[in-house]
Scaffold this motif. Structure first.
Motif, PDB file in Angstrom:
ATOM      1  N   UNK A 148     -28.339 -53.208  20.615  1.00 28.85           N
ATOM      2  CA  UNK A 148     -29.411 -53.452  19.655  1.00 28.85           C
ATOM      3  C   UNK A 148     -29.578 -52.261  18.709  1.00 28.85           C
ATOM      4  N   UNK A 149     -28.670 -51.297  18.769  1.00 27.86           N
ATOM      5  CA  UNK A 149     -28.773 -50.090  17.946  1.00 27.86           C
ATOM      6  C   UNK A 149     -28.204 -50.323  16.554  1.00 27.86           C
ATOM      7  N   UNK A 150     -28.882 -49.761  15.568  1.00 29.85           N
ATOM      8  CA  UNK A 150     -28.364 -49.756  14.195  1.00 29.85           C
ATOM      9  C   UNK A 150     -27.453 -48.553  13.969  1.00 29.85           C
ATOM     10  N   UNK A 151     -27.806 -47.424  14.599  1.00 28.01           N
ATOM     11  CA  UNK A 151     -27.006 -46.215  14.456  1.00 28.01           C
ATOM     12  C   UNK A 151     -26.850 -45.534  15.810  1.00 28.01           C
ATOM     13  N   UNK A 196     -15.167 -47.888  13.166  1.00 26.59           N
ATOM     14  CA  UNK A 196     -14.459 -46.688  12.731  1.00 26.59           C
ATOM     15  C   UNK A 196     -15.417 -45.508  12.546  1.00 26.59           C
ATOM     16  N   UNK A 197     -16.549 -45.533  13.272  1.00 25.10           N
ATOM     17  CA  UNK A 197     -17.504 -44.432  13.227  1.00 25.10           C
ATOM     18  C   UNK A 197     -18.474 -44.457  12.069  1.00 25.10           C
ATOM     19  N   UNK A 198     -18.503 -45.527  11.287  1.00 24.95           N
ATOM     20  CA  UNK A 198     -19.342 -45.548  10.089  1.00 24.95           C
ATOM     21  C   UNK A 198     -20.834 -45.586  10.399  1.00 24.95           C
ATOM     22  N   UNK A 199     -21.216 -46.015  11.600  1.00 17.62           N
ATOM     23  CA  UNK A 199     -22.629 -46.048  11.963  1.00 17.62           C
ATOM     24  C   UNK A 199     -22.972 -44.957  12.978  1.00 17.62           C
ATOM     25  N   UNK A 200     -22.155 -43.921  13.033  1.00 19.49           N
ATOM     26  CA  UNK A 200     -22.389 -42.792  13.932  1.00 19.49           C
ATOM     27  C   UNK A 200     -22.892 -41.595  13.134  1.00 19.49           C
ATOM     28  N   UNK A 226     -10.918 -35.101   9.484  1.00 17.10           N
ATOM     29  CA  UNK A 226     -10.597 -36.494   9.177  1.00 17.10           C
ATOM     30  C   UNK A 226     -11.406 -37.465  10.035  1.00 17.10           C
ATOM     31  N   UNK A 227     -11.639 -37.114  11.299  1.00 16.59           N
ATOM     32  CA  UNK A 227     -12.312 -38.056  12.190  1.00 16.59           C
ATOM     33  C   UNK A 227     -13.806 -38.207  11.867  1.00 16.59           C
ATOM     34  N   UNK A 228     -14.351 -37.329  10.999  1.00 15.88           N
ATOM     35  CA  UNK A 228     -15.758 -37.429  10.627  1.00 15.88           C
ATOM     36  C   UNK A 228     -15.978 -38.065   9.264  1.00 15.88           C
ATOM     37  N   UNK A 229     -14.932 -38.336   8.536  1.00 23.79           N
ATOM     38  CA  UNK A 229     -15.082 -38.731   7.141  1.00 23.79           C
ATOM     39  C   UNK A 229     -15.704 -40.112   6.945  1.00 23.79           C
ATOM     40  N   UNK A 230     -15.714 -40.934   7.988  1.00 24.22           N
ATOM     41  CA  UNK A 230     -16.340 -42.256   7.857  1.00 24.22           C
ATOM     42  C   UNK A 230     -17.770 -42.274   8.406  1.00 24.22           C
ATOM     43  N   UNK A 231     -18.197 -41.162   9.006  1.00 22.94           N
ATOM     44  CA  UNK A 231     -19.506 -41.124   9.657  1.00 22.94           C
ATOM     45  C   UNK A 231     -20.582 -40.620   8.697  1.00 22.94           C
ATOM     46  N   UNK A 232     -21.804 -40.516   9.212  1.00 16.10           N
ATOM     47  CA  UNK A 232     -22.939 -40.006   8.441  1.00 16.10           C
ATOM     48  C   UNK A 232     -23.248 -38.593   8.947  1.00 16.10           C
ATOM     49  N   UNK A 233     -23.301 -37.634   8.018  1.00 11.98           N
ATOM     50  CA  UNK A 233     -23.540 -36.239   8.380  1.00 11.98           C
ATOM     51  C   UNK A 233     -24.923 -35.821   7.886  1.00 11.98           C
ATOM     52  N   UNK A 234     -25.730 -35.287   8.790  1.00  7.22           N
ATOM     53  CA  UNK A 234     -27.000 -34.675   8.418  1.00  7.22           C
ATOM     54  C   UNK A 234     -26.723 -33.201   8.214  1.00  7.22           C
ATOM     55  N   UNK A 439     -32.186 -46.641   4.766  1.00  7.49           N
ATOM     56  CA  UNK A 439     -31.643 -47.058   3.464  1.00  7.49           C
ATOM     57  C   UNK A 439     -30.123 -47.247   3.522  1.00  7.49           C
ATOM     58  N   UNK A 440     -29.529 -46.954   4.673  1.00  5.51           N
ATOM     59  CA  UNK A 440     -28.082 -47.058   4.817  1.00  5.51           C
ATOM     60  C   UNK A 440     -27.702 -48.118   5.862  1.00  5.51           C
ATOM     61  N   UNK A 441     -28.552 -49.102   6.037  1.00  3.71           N
ATOM     62  CA  UNK A 441     -28.293 -50.115   7.062  1.00  3.71           C
ATOM     63  C   UNK A 441     -27.049 -50.945   6.775  1.00  3.71           C
ATOM     64  N   UNK A 442     -26.557 -50.905   5.540  1.00  2.83           N
ATOM     65  CA  UNK A 442     -25.323 -51.627   5.242  1.00  2.83           C
ATOM     66  C   UNK A 442     -24.131 -51.011   5.967  1.00  2.83           C
ATOM     67  N   UNK A 443     -24.286 -49.789   6.475  1.00  2.00           N
ATOM     68  CA  UNK A 443     -23.217 -49.149   7.240  1.00  2.00           C
ATOM     69  C   UNK A 443     -23.284 -49.496   8.726  1.00  2.00           C
ATOM     70  N   UNK A 444     -24.378 -50.113   9.129  1.00  2.00           N
ATOM     71  CA  UNK A 444     -24.553 -50.455  10.535  1.00  2.00           C
ATOM     72  C   UNK A 444     -23.737 -51.686  10.898  1.00  2.00           C
TER      73      UNK A 444
END
Length: 604
Positions: A148-151, A196-200, A226-234, A439-444
């Motif tokens: 049930x997680x979005x991210x 591919x890590x896009x919601x991590x 490279x392994x972080x390039x699809x994820x979300x970075x704070x 605002x980035x739920x399209x990545x979930x």
């Protein structure tokens, strides 16, 4: 006479009986009335209790991660902050769009082991710790059910390895530690592979974010792993122009300043109290800056400030450390916030929190949470080339709109937005992060646009781009990863049971990770065929057990959509019959298996 008396007696007896019946009826009505009210009150309490007490989902079994220290982080945070959990305020769910975040419970070597050094949770890079703690104690946002997680938040602390030489965080180990964590979650859980890590979500609170180096040239050369390039970075680093170290989906966050230290300072020195320091700066200012690889510290901005204004009595400039420097900030009108090696500085947050007008001297800097913090109304921005005219510029502001800036700056909402509280408070820094994620739920994967087919298409496209032309094998790998995900869902009800299906799932996950790790198309193709052939054999050997485990565990509760999705993968399994070297017997067995699944859907 006796007859008359008998008649009177009868009449009296009847009247007495009638009166008794009336009294009984009255008592009965009274009891019914009280019973009715009691019933209404009971129903009201029932519905109120259902609102106030919610069901807590049961966490996934910790056997998904193989190391023995898996649960340390959660136990530490929940035990040390139980009082905060009880005092937690409800977060505005509407603004956050009912966001749900799952936190991976990694072995303690990735996070809580570093907390043995108290400085780890208090220095300027400690937002990685603060966000983890706040999310762990946020009952409104955190979910223990990853489906049930979005991210997905990956809690890895990489800035607590302090150098024994200069005391600064040494982050040379960051890439290997993060890579190890990604390998761990991708091989033990299906959630990384399916998107591919896009919601991590990761935290990189360092000079140049996820480039993990303190020097800009080296950071730009290394780039983001490279392994972080699809994820979300704070990340604390952010600029308004193209830069390799922000070439990733990111949210700019403030550096960490202890909210307790701010509260303590404001208790001693009121925000609206006397400010007897006109312009303040304490920090590194080189009189003779060194040329390091063609660059000068702070681009010589701090050197110019020292040379030009160290003799000006209006400027209180100090080059040495002082533990009580917050008492100086809260007494100052203007606080200088020049760049160092990186454009951002913790002075920015301290100045805002303590009511000192920040003077930002860092060209092109991107500031945190601009939708909530109106930086143009609470701060001044001075170009690096104009720093020699700083005195004149501050005089002009003091003579015109200083009072308006201070009024905006001293609002409690501004201060709250830049401080990380535990647990999350509405409007604070962690809440701002959650709002940005909403605002980035399209990545979930769960709530992303286009549904499962669109996500599958995007994942397949990305796999094609990295397959060196062998697109067919890459797309099949993505489909098989999704198939593994579905099987994982059906078996999670009893994950501790060592059964044929458990063994099969383990081999499938290992094979998925191995195939994904291969960068050569030929090796990927060969490994994929070998893997699927072994799965075919496993299905043939354990088909009966697999069918029974599946049908009796969760099939009835999965719903038609998930079952149809699963059948799609089974169809692909049959369609690739020749390529996967499947035997006729196994193909027929699979048809039989599909038939049993469809039949089970008709079970009431």
């Amino acid at each position: 006479m006796s007859n008359n008396r008998r008649g009177f007696y009868v009449r009296m007896k009847l009247l007495h009986r009638h009166a008794g019946l009336q009294q009984q009826e009255k008592k009965k009505n009274l009891c019914f009335k009280y019973y009715k009210w009691l019933l209404w009150v009971s129903l009201l309490l029932y519905f109120l209790s259902s609102c106030f007490f919610t069901h807590k989902p049961v966490p996934l079994s910790k056997t998904h991660v193989s190391e023995s220290k898996t649960v340390v982080s959660r136990a530490l945070f929940e035990s040390s902050n139980s009082t905060f959990i009880q005092q937690s305020k409800n977060i505005n769910r509407g603004l956050l769009k009912d966001l749900k975040v799952y936190i991976y419970e990694l072995p303690s070597k990735y996070n809580t082991d570093w907390l043995a050094n108290e400085r780890c949770s208090n220095h300027l890079f400690a937002s990685e710790v603060a966000i983890h703690k706040a999310l762990a104690n946020s009952l409104d946002v955190r979910t223990f059910d990853p489906y049930e997680a979005d991210f997905f938040f990956v809690p890895v602390y990489v800035s607590c390895n302090f150098s024994t030489v200069n005391g600064f965080p040494a982050i040379g180990h960051a890439r290997s530690l993060l890579s190890s964590a990604v390998q761990l979650i991708s091989s033990n859980y299906p959630f990384w592979n399916r998107s591919q890590g896009s919601d991590h979500v990761f935290v990189a609170s360092h000079d140049y974010g996820a480039c993990f180096h303190a020097m800009e040239e080296r950071a730009m050369e290394d780039g983001i792993p490279e392994f972080l390039k699809r994820s979300i970075i704070l990340q604390t680093f952010g600029v308004k122009f193209n830069h390799p170290c922000q070439d990733v989906e990111n949210v700019v966050i403030p550096p960490y300043i202890s909210p307790e230290s701010v509260r303590t300072t404001l208790e001693k020195y009121p925000l609206t109290g006397r400010r007897d320091i006109w312009a303040f700066f304490r920090g590194k200012m080189e009189v003779h800056p060194k040329n390091i690889s063609g660059r000068y510290y702070s681009k010589k901005v701090r050197t110019v400030i020292w040379r030009k204004y160290s003799g000006d009595r209006r400027f209180y400039l100090q080059r040495h450390r002082f533990a009580g420097y917050q008492s100086e900030i809260v007494r100052s009108v203007f606080c200088l916030c020049p760049l160092g090696w990186a454009p951002w500085s913790p002075r920015l947050v301290e100045s805002v929190a303590l009511g000192c007008v920040p003077v930002i001297i860092a060209d092109g800097i991107r500031l945190p949470f601009p939708t909530s913090v109106r930086w143009s109304e609470i701060s001044l921005t001075v170009a690096e080339k104009d720093v020699a005219n700083l005195g004149t510029l501050l005089d002009q502001v003091a003579a015109t709109n200083l009072s308006a800036i201070q009024k905006n700056l001293w609002g409690p909402d501004v201060r709250r937005a830049l401080l990380f509280n535990d647990p999350v408070q509405e409007g604070d820094a962690t809440w701002q992060v959650l709002y940005a994620l909403a605002q980035k739920l399209d990545r979930s994967y769960r709530t992303g646009k286009g549904g499962d087919n669109e996500v599958l298409k995007d994942s397949g496209d990305e796999a094609c781009q990295s397959s060196n032309g062998n697109c067919g094998a890459a797309v099949e790998g993505v489909r098989w990863s999704r198939f593994t995900d579905m099987l994982y869902r059906t078996n999670r009800a009893t994950p501790d049971t060592v059964s044929p299906i458990s063994l099969m799932l383990k081999q499938m996950r290992e094979a998925t990770a191995a195939a994904a790790a291969s960068s050569r198309s030929g090796a990927l193709r060969g490994r994929a065929i070998k893997w699927r052939t072994s799965i075919t054999k496993l299905l043939g050997e354990h088909l009966t057990h697999f069918r029974d485990d599946f049908v009796t565990s969760e099939l009835v509760f999965l719903g038609s959509r998930r079952v149809v999705l699963l059948l799609e993968w089974l169809w692909c399994f049959k369609a690739c019959e020749e390529d996967l070297l499947m035997s006729v017997d196994h193909g027929l067995a699979l048809v039989s298996f599909e038939t049993s699944l469809l039949h089970s859907m008709m079970v009431p």
